[in-house]
Design an enzyme around this catalytic site. Structure first.
Site, PDB file in Angstrom:
ATOM      1  N   SER A 119     -24.908   5.615  -1.037  1.00 16.61           N
ATOM      2  CA  SER A 119     -25.164   5.493  -2.531  1.00 16.61           C
ATOM      3  C   SER A 119     -24.401   6.763  -2.988  1.00 16.61           C
ATOM      4  CB  SER A 119     -26.783   5.889  -2.401  1.00 16.61           C
ATOM      5  OG  SER A 119     -27.528   4.990  -1.763  1.00 16.61           O
ATOM      6  N   HIS A 140     -20.670  -0.413  -1.786  1.00 17.73           N
ATOM      7  CA  HIS A 140     -21.947  -0.003  -2.211  1.00 17.73           C
ATOM      8  C   HIS A 140     -22.739  -1.055  -2.779  1.00 17.73           C
ATOM      9  CE1 HIS A 140     -24.753   2.697  -4.688  1.00 17.73           C
ATOM     10  NE2 HIS A 140     -25.352   2.454  -3.828  1.00 17.73           N
ATOM     11  N   GLU A 152     -20.095  -1.907  -5.683  1.00 24.33           N
ATOM     12  CA  GLU A 152     -19.173  -0.953  -6.006  1.00 24.33           C
ATOM     13  C   GLU A 152     -18.152  -0.556  -4.627  1.00 24.33           C
ATOM     14  OE1 GLU A 152     -21.735   2.666  -6.828  1.00 24.33           O
ATOM     15  OE2 GLU A 152     -20.630   2.860  -8.870  1.00 24.33           O
ATOM     16  N   ASN A 190     -24.944   5.659  -9.204  1.00 25.18           N
ATOM     17  CA  ASN A 190     -26.235   6.701  -8.857  1.00 25.18           C
ATOM     18  C   ASN A 190     -25.804   8.081  -9.703  1.00 25.18           C
ATOM     19  OD1 ASN A 190     -27.920   5.484  -7.451  1.00 25.18           O
ATOM     20  ND2 ASN A 190     -26.663   5.404  -5.825  1.00 25.18           N
TER      21      ASN A 190
HETATM   22  N1  CAA Z   1     -35.507  -9.060  -1.918  1.00 24.26           N
HETATM   23  C1  CAA Z   1     -35.289 -10.237  -1.955  1.00 24.26           C
HETATM   24  N2  CAA Z   1     -35.202 -11.002  -3.116  1.00 24.26           N
HETATM   25  C2  CAA Z   1     -36.334 -10.613  -4.127  1.00 24.26           C
HETATM   26  C3  CAA Z   1     -36.685  -9.205  -4.118  1.00 24.26           C
HETATM   27  C4  CAA Z   1     -36.666  -8.509  -2.941  1.00 24.26           C
HETATM   28  N3  CAA Z   1     -37.103  -7.097  -2.527  1.00 24.26           N
HETATM   29  N4  CAA Z   1     -37.566  -8.903  -5.000  1.00 24.26           N
HETATM   30  C5  CAA Z   1     -37.239  -9.905  -5.727  1.00 24.26           C
HETATM   31  N5  CAA Z   1     -36.339 -10.904  -5.287  1.00 24.26           N
HETATM   32  C6  CAA Z   1     -36.185 -12.120  -5.890  1.00 24.26           C
HETATM   33  C7  CAA Z   1     -37.302 -13.118  -6.031  1.00 24.26           C
HETATM   34  O1  CAA Z   1     -37.564 -13.985  -4.804  1.00 24.26           O
HETATM   35  C8  CAA Z   1     -36.719 -14.058  -7.153  1.00 24.26           C
HETATM   36  O2  CAA Z   1     -35.831 -14.851  -6.634  1.00 24.26           O
HETATM   37  P1  CAA Z   1     -35.593 -16.263  -7.282  1.00 24.26           P
HETATM   38  O3  CAA Z   1     -34.803 -15.843  -8.540  1.00 24.26           O
HETATM   39  O4  CAA Z   1     -34.784 -17.138  -6.509  1.00 24.26           O
HETATM   40  O5  CAA Z   1     -36.969 -16.904  -7.578  1.00 24.26           O
HETATM   41  C9  CAA Z   1     -35.892 -12.846  -8.199  1.00 24.26           C
HETATM   42  O6  CAA Z   1     -35.526 -11.872  -7.275  1.00 24.26           O
HETATM   43  C10 CAA Z   1     -36.705 -12.482  -9.221  1.00 24.26           C
HETATM   44  O7  CAA Z   1     -37.911 -11.799  -8.999  1.00 24.26           O
HETATM   45  P2  CAA Z   1     -39.380 -12.012  -9.282  1.00 24.26           P
HETATM   46  O8  CAA Z   1     -39.445 -13.016 -10.634  1.00 24.26           O
HETATM   47  O9  CAA Z   1     -40.445 -11.994  -8.234  1.00 24.26           O
HETATM   48  O10 CAA Z   1     -39.523 -10.517  -9.995  1.00 24.26           O
HETATM   49  P3  CAA Z   1     -38.645  -9.948 -11.149  1.00 24.26           P
HETATM   50  O11 CAA Z   1     -38.139 -10.999 -12.050  1.00 24.26           O
HETATM   51  O12 CAA Z   1     -39.461  -8.704 -11.743  1.00 24.26           O
HETATM   52  O13 CAA Z   1     -37.303  -9.267 -10.486  1.00 24.26           O
HETATM   53  C11 CAA Z   1     -36.203  -7.633  -9.471  1.00 24.26           C
HETATM   54  C12 CAA Z   1     -37.477  -8.454  -9.565  1.00 24.26           C
HETATM   55  C13 CAA Z   1     -34.852  -8.317  -9.575  1.00 24.26           C
HETATM   56  C14 CAA Z   1     -36.141  -6.462  -8.515  1.00 24.26           C
HETATM   57  C15 CAA Z   1     -36.293  -6.792 -10.920  1.00 24.26           C
HETATM   58  O14 CAA Z   1     -37.481  -6.209 -11.020  1.00 24.26           O
HETATM   59  C16 CAA Z   1     -35.146  -5.653 -11.091  1.00 24.26           C
HETATM   60  O15 CAA Z   1     -33.854  -6.378 -11.258  1.00 24.26           O
HETATM   61  N6  CAA Z   1     -35.540  -4.462 -11.078  1.00 24.26           N
HETATM   62  C17 CAA Z   1     -34.436  -3.365 -10.997  1.00 24.26           C
HETATM   63  C18 CAA Z   1     -33.724  -3.432  -9.638  1.00 24.26           C
HETATM   64  C19 CAA Z   1     -32.484  -2.384  -9.734  1.00 24.26           C
HETATM   65  O16 CAA Z   1     -32.406  -1.654 -10.722  1.00 24.26           O
HETATM   66  N7  CAA Z   1     -31.805  -2.297  -8.577  1.00 24.26           N
HETATM   67  C20 CAA Z   1     -30.629  -1.165  -8.413  1.00 24.26           C
HETATM   68  C21 CAA Z   1     -31.484  -0.083  -7.545  1.00 24.26           C
HETATM   69  S1  CAA Z   1     -30.384   1.049  -7.431  1.00 24.26           S
HETATM   70  C22 CAA Z   1     -29.494   0.995  -5.975  1.00 24.26           C
HETATM   71  O17 CAA Z   1     -29.641  -0.170  -5.527  1.00 24.26           O
HETATM   72  C23 CAA Z   1     -28.249   1.920  -5.894  1.00 24.26           C
HETATM   73  C24 CAA Z   1     -28.621   2.870  -4.888  1.00 24.26           C
HETATM   74  O18 CAA Z   1     -27.839   3.484  -4.396  1.00 24.26           O
HETATM   75  C25 CAA Z   1     -29.947   3.654  -4.720  1.00 24.26           C
HETATM   76  P1  NAD Z   2     -33.957   2.544   5.063  1.00 28.82           P
HETATM   77  O1  NAD Z   2     -34.589   3.798   5.400  1.00 28.82           O
HETATM   78  O2  NAD Z   2     -34.564   1.191   4.711  1.00 28.82           O
HETATM   79  O3  NAD Z   2     -33.097   1.848   6.438  1.00 28.82           O
HETATM   80  C1  NAD Z   2     -32.539   2.753   7.153  1.00 28.82           C
HETATM   81  C2  NAD Z   2     -32.474   2.003   8.720  1.00 28.82           C
HETATM   82  O4  NAD Z   2     -31.314   2.679   9.449  1.00 28.82           O
HETATM   83  C3  NAD Z   2     -33.589   2.431   9.381  1.00 28.82           C
HETATM   84  O5  NAD Z   2     -34.116   0.854  10.176  1.00 28.82           O
HETATM   85  C4  NAD Z   2     -33.348   3.122  10.412  1.00 28.82           C
HETATM   86  O6  NAD Z   2     -34.080   3.160  11.825  1.00 28.82           O
HETATM   87  C5  NAD Z   2     -31.750   3.070  10.601  1.00 28.82           C
HETATM   88  N1  NAD Z   2     -31.094   3.973  11.303  1.00 28.82           N
HETATM   89  C6  NAD Z   2     -30.974   5.099  11.100  1.00 28.82           C
HETATM   90  N2  NAD Z   2     -30.378   6.144  11.823  1.00 28.82           N
HETATM   91  C7  NAD Z   2     -29.496   5.031  12.810  1.00 28.82           C
HETATM   92  C8  NAD Z   2     -28.418   5.192  13.603  1.00 28.82           C
HETATM   93  N3  NAD Z   2     -27.898   6.266  13.837  1.00 28.82           N
HETATM   94  N4  NAD Z   2     -28.000   4.000  14.393  1.00 28.82           N
HETATM   95  C9  NAD Z   2     -28.749   2.799  13.650  1.00 28.82           C
HETATM   96  N5  NAD Z   2     -29.410   2.719  12.903  1.00 28.82           N
HETATM   97  C10 NAD Z   2     -30.025   4.061  12.220  1.00 28.82           C
HETATM   98  O7  NAD Z   2     -32.983   3.026   4.257  1.00 28.82           O
HETATM   99  P2  NAD Z   2     -32.219   1.983   3.093  1.00 28.82           P
HETATM  100  O8  NAD Z   2     -32.866   2.087   1.897  1.00 28.82           O
HETATM  101  O9  NAD Z   2     -31.791   0.733   3.830  1.00 28.82           O
HETATM  102  O10 NAD Z   2     -30.864   2.604   3.046  1.00 28.82           O
HETATM  103  C11 NAD Z   2     -29.715   2.692   3.680  1.00 28.82           C
HETATM  104  C12 NAD Z   2     -28.409   3.093   3.296  1.00 28.82           C
HETATM  105  O11 NAD Z   2     -28.140   2.373   2.201  1.00 28.82           O
HETATM  106  C13 NAD Z   2     -28.486   4.491   2.772  1.00 28.82           C
HETATM  107  O12 NAD Z   2     -27.080   5.357   2.825  1.00 28.82           O
HETATM  108  C14 NAD Z   2     -28.750   4.619   1.176  1.00 28.82           C
HETATM  109  O13 NAD Z   2     -28.520   5.565   0.383  1.00 28.82           O
HETATM  110  C15 NAD Z   2     -28.069   3.153   0.877  1.00 28.82           C
HETATM  111  N6  NAD Z   2     -28.356   2.641  -0.116  1.00 28.82           N
HETATM  112  C16 NAD Z   2     -30.038   2.447  -0.525  1.00 28.82           C
HETATM  113  C17 NAD Z   2     -30.196   1.713  -1.504  1.00 28.82           C
HETATM  114  C18 NAD Z   2     -31.618   1.574  -1.884  1.00 28.82           C
HETATM  115  O14 NAD Z   2     -32.209   1.323  -2.851  1.00 28.82           O
HETATM  116  N7  NAD Z   2     -32.739   1.903  -0.944  1.00 28.82           N
HETATM  117  C19 NAD Z   2     -29.487   1.090  -2.205  1.00 28.82           C
HETATM  118  C20 NAD Z   2     -28.075   1.130  -2.048  1.00 28.82           C
HETATM  119  C21 NAD Z   2     -27.641   1.680  -1.045  1.00 28.82           C
END
Ligand code: CAA
Ligand code: NAD
Length: 283
Positions: A119, A140, A152, A190
């Protein structure tokens, strides 16, 4: 290069989603975790997602079975010798990732691409832990992977054009949209998202409002699909903390300091949805 087989390492919420979208696109996937039970848990998540699609009439039982049959589970890292692409999705910590990358470097064939779903961490540093930095790249995905369109793509300093093009083409093949960004802490996604989440946590910490009120403001006032604290719980509070630490350390700027409340929750094991408790409680 055409990618014919993928190994996903880490079967958590991201790894499971990444395996699902590749299998759906017809690509055989090996899904690895350090323990077989974790790989099985990832597989159950995929089964559950596909079942929902069947119930909504978006996918047939036969399609679901075919997608699942393309995913093989393993706790053995040696299977990496047999794939064109490895996508790493383990914990967001540089030490764990470089240790894994140097191990993979000794197993995979010379042309295999090693991608990371990090991330925020530097791709160049991970690449330097291998003898093939030209084959290392950031891929990403966004959470939830089956739903979110963006990938990304981040080149390290030495990433080759061939590696970039292979990953770019694959991203299109699995139905996602690639956006290329440079190798800076947090990339684009991020660098912008996580300070907003951290600020929302500071707002709870300083008593500005309750988590519910903060989320409501951002949902109704800014049309965000989820409030920032619901989103933080969804991402995982451990991952949010590691990303903030990478931004803080990487830029050396205190505007990225993680909120003490975020640290406290992670220390308590309140990691959000995945442990049943974060800013909210889940059953
Ligand atoms: N896994 C798989 N599919 C999922 C899901 C999950 N966890 N959650 C929801 N869905 C699917 C549903 O099955 C549904 O599919 P269909 O269109 O085929 O029916 C669709 O998504 C819409 O879901 P819902 O109607 O139940 O709910 P919603 O309209 O509220 O949408 C959401 C759910 C898509 C998660 C929405 O709330 C959303 O976009 N949230 C923000 C997500 C976001 O910002 N993601 C980025 C996070 S940051 C990141 O990923 C980067 C990082 O490095 C941290
Ligand atoms: P998570 O905690 O749900 O899963 C991580 C998994 O990796 C666990 O099942 C753990 O057992 C396994 N693991 C840890 N060390 C390991 C190793 N050495 N060998 C094999 N398996 C190992 O975490 P996550 O949310 O799936 O995040 C995973 C990666 O994806 C991180 O780098 C995170 O920053 C990135 N990411 C996360 C998100 C998010 O929204 N959670 C979005 C984009 C990218």
């Amino acid at each position: 290069m055409q990618v014919n087989k993928v190994l996903v390492i880490g079967a958590g919420q991201m790894g499971a989603g990444i395996a699902q979208v590749h299998a759906k696109a017809g690509i055989p996937v090996l899904l690895h975790d350090k323990e077989m039970e974790y790989a099985e848990r990832g597989f159950q998540t995929i089964e559950k997602n596909l079942l929902k699609q069947v119930q909504k009439g978006r996918c047939s039982e036969q399609e679901k079975a075919t997608i699942l049959s393309r995913i093989e589970l393993t706790a053995d890292i040696e299977v990496a010798s047999d794939v064109d692409l490895v996508i790493e999705a383990i914990v967001e910590q540089m030490e764990a990732k470089t240790k894994l990358f140097s191990k993979l470097d000794k197993i995979v064939s010379p042309q295999t691409i090693i991608a990371t779903n990090t991330s925020s961490l530097p791709i160049t540093e991970m690449a330097a832990s291998t003898s093939r930095p030209e084959n290392v790249i950031g891929m990403h995905f966004m959470n939830p992977v089956p739903v979110m369109k963006l990938v990304e793509i981040i080149r390290g300093l030495a990433t080759s054009n061939q590696t970039y093009e292979t990953v770019h083409n694959l991203t299109k093949r699995i139905g996602k949209t690639a956006v290329e960004v440079n190798d800076f802490p947090g990339f684009v996604s991020n660098r912008i998202l996580m300070p907003m989440i951290n600020e929302a946590i500071f707002s709870v910490y300083e008593g500005v409002a309750t988590p519910e009120a903060i989320d409501e403001v951002m949902k109704l006032g800014m049309n965000h699909p989820m409030g920032p604290l619901t989103l933080a719980d969804f991402i995982g509070l451990d991952t949010c903390l590691y990303i903030m630490e990478t931004l803080h350390q990487g830029f050396g700027d205190d505007k990225y300091r993680p909120c003490p409340l975020l640290r406290k929750y992670v220390k308590a094991g309140w990691l959000g949805r995945k442990t049943g408790r974060g800013f909210y409680q889940y059953h």
